[in-house]
Design a protein around this motif. Structure first.
Motif, PDB file in Angstrom:
ATOM      1  N   MET A   1       0.834  -1.205   0.000  1.00 48.21           N
ATOM      2  CA  MET A   1       0.000   0.000   0.000  1.00 48.21           C
ATOM      3  C   MET A   1       0.866   1.250   0.000  1.00 48.21           C
ATOM      4  O   MET A   1       1.982   1.238   0.478  1.00 48.21           O
ATOM      5  N   ALA A   2       0.295   2.316  -0.523  1.00 47.58           N
ATOM      6  CA  ALA A   2       1.028   3.577  -0.563  1.00 47.58           C
ATOM      7  C   ALA A   2       0.942   4.266   0.797  1.00 47.58           C
ATOM      8  O   ALA A   2      -0.015   4.080   1.541  1.00 47.58           O
ATOM      9  N   ASP A   3       1.946   5.046   1.085  1.00 52.54           N
ATOM     10  CA  ASP A   3       1.902   5.756   2.359  1.00 52.54           C
ATOM     11  C   ASP A   3       1.029   6.999   2.248  1.00 52.54           C
ATOM     12  O   ASP A   3       0.589   7.399   1.170  1.00 52.54           O
ATOM     13  N   ARG A   4       0.772   7.587   3.401  1.00 48.30           N
ATOM     14  CA  ARG A   4      -0.169   8.697   3.474  1.00 48.30           C
ATOM     15  C   ARG A   4       0.317   9.935   2.721  1.00 48.30           C
ATOM     16  O   ARG A   4      -0.469  10.659   2.117  1.00 48.30           O
ATOM     17  N   GLY A   5       1.600  10.179   2.724  1.00 41.31           N
ATOM     18  CA  GLY A   5       2.149  11.364   2.065  1.00 41.31           C
ATOM     19  C   GLY A   5       1.959  11.334   0.562  1.00 41.31           C
ATOM     20  O   GLY A   5       1.572  12.338  -0.045  1.00 41.31           O
ATOM     21  N   SER A   6       2.210  10.161  -0.031  1.00 42.45           N
ATOM     22  CA  SER A   6       2.052  10.073  -1.489  1.00 42.45           C
ATOM     23  C   SER A   6       0.581  10.127  -1.871  1.00 42.45           C
ATOM     24  O   SER A   6       0.230  10.656  -2.928  1.00 42.45           O
ATOM     25  N   LEU A   7      -0.303   9.572  -1.025  1.00 47.24           N
ATOM     26  CA  LEU A   7      -1.735   9.668  -1.318  1.00 47.24           C
ATOM     27  C   LEU A   7      -2.214  11.118  -1.261  1.00 47.24           C
ATOM     28  O   LEU A   7      -3.046  11.535  -2.061  1.00 47.24           O
ATOM     29  N   LYS A   8      -1.690  11.895  -0.318  1.00 48.84           N
ATOM     30  CA  LYS A   8      -2.047  13.319  -0.245  1.00 48.84           C
ATOM     31  C   LYS A   8      -1.558  14.055  -1.494  1.00 48.84           C
ATOM     32  O   LYS A   8      -2.262  14.915  -2.031  1.00 48.84           O
ATOM     33  N   LEU A   9      -0.361  13.697  -1.962  1.00 48.07           N
ATOM     34  CA  LEU A   9       0.183  14.338  -3.158  1.00 48.07           C
ATOM     35  C   LEU A   9      -0.670  14.017  -4.387  1.00 48.07           C
ATOM     36  O   LEU A   9      -1.003  14.901  -5.169  1.00 48.07           O
ATOM     37  N   VAL A  10      -1.035  12.751  -4.546  1.00 44.51           N
ATOM     38  CA  VAL A  10      -1.868  12.355  -5.675  1.00 44.51           C
ATOM     39  C   VAL A  10      -3.235  13.022  -5.599  1.00 44.51           C
ATOM     40  O   VAL A  10      -3.768  13.502  -6.611  1.00 44.51           O
ATOM     41  N   GLY A  11      -3.811  13.091  -4.410  1.00 44.45           N
ATOM     42  CA  GLY A  11      -5.091  13.771  -4.233  1.00 44.45           C
ATOM     43  C   GLY A  11      -5.004  15.244  -4.573  1.00 44.45           C
ATOM     44  O   GLY A  11      -5.909  15.809  -5.186  1.00 44.45           O
ATOM     45  N   PHE A  12      -3.914  15.890  -4.172  1.00 42.10           N
ATOM     46  CA  PHE A  12      -3.728  17.303  -4.489  1.00 42.10           C
ATOM     47  C   PHE A  12      -3.601  17.518  -5.988  1.00 42.10           C
ATOM     48  O   PHE A  12      -4.162  18.477  -6.541  1.00 42.10           O
ATOM     49  N   ILE A  13      -2.892  16.628  -6.670  1.00 41.79           N
ATOM     50  CA  ILE A  13      -2.739  16.751  -8.123  1.00 41.79           C
ATOM     51  C   ILE A  13      -4.090  16.596  -8.810  1.00 41.79           C
ATOM     52  O   ILE A  13      -4.453  17.374  -9.697  1.00 41.79           O
ATOM     53  N   PHE A  14      -4.871  15.579  -8.400  1.00 46.16           N
ATOM     54  CA  PHE A  14      -6.189  15.388  -8.994  1.00 46.16           C
ATOM     55  C   PHE A  14      -7.103  16.575  -8.719  1.00 46.16           C
ATOM     56  O   PHE A  14      -7.864  16.991  -9.592  1.00 46.16           O
ATOM     57  N   ALA A  15      -7.046  17.130  -7.521  1.00 42.95           N
ATOM     58  CA  ALA A  15      -7.876  18.285  -7.182  1.00 42.95           C
ATOM     59  C   ALA A  15      -7.489  19.498  -8.030  1.00 42.95           C
ATOM     60  O   ALA A  15      -8.361  20.241  -8.498  1.00 42.95           O
ATOM     61  N   THR A  16      -6.199  19.697  -8.248  1.00 46.08           N
ATOM     62  CA  THR A  16      -5.735  20.825  -9.055  1.00 46.08           C
ATOM     63  C   THR A  16      -6.179  20.679 -10.506  1.00 46.08           C
ATOM     64  O   THR A  16      -6.658  21.646 -11.123  1.00 46.08           O
ATOM     65  N   VAL A  17      -6.057  19.477 -11.060  1.00 48.85           N
ATOM     66  CA  VAL A  17      -6.476  19.244 -12.449  1.00 48.85           C
ATOM     67  C   VAL A  17      -7.990  19.427 -12.578  1.00 48.85           C
ATOM     68  O   VAL A  17      -8.470  20.047 -13.529  1.00 48.85           O
ATOM     69  N   THR A  18      -8.748  18.919 -11.605  1.00 45.17           N
ATOM     70  CA  THR A  18     -10.202  19.067 -11.637  1.00 45.17           C
ATOM     71  C   THR A  18     -10.604  20.532 -11.593  1.00 45.17           C
ATOM     72  O   THR A  18     -11.479  20.977 -12.342  1.00 45.17           O
TER      73      THR A  18
END
Length: 47
Positions: free
Chosen positions: A1-18
């Protein structure tokens, strides 16, 4: 599983693109509503 930091980064990228897509779509729709663009102008033939 991915750690919490990378999940936050991926979520931030998706939020920015959206957000960018929503802003762009809103600007295009507002442009069509204001009459800045016209669907008929794209087919300006030789007549």
């Amino acid at each position: 599983m991915a750690d919490r930091g990378s999940l936050k980064l991926v979520g931030f990228i998706f939020a920015t693109v959206t957000l960018a897509v929503m802003l762009t779509t809103g600007m295009v729709v507002k442009g069509y509503a204001d009459g800045a663009y016209s669907l008929e102008a794209a087919s300006s033939g030789g007549e």
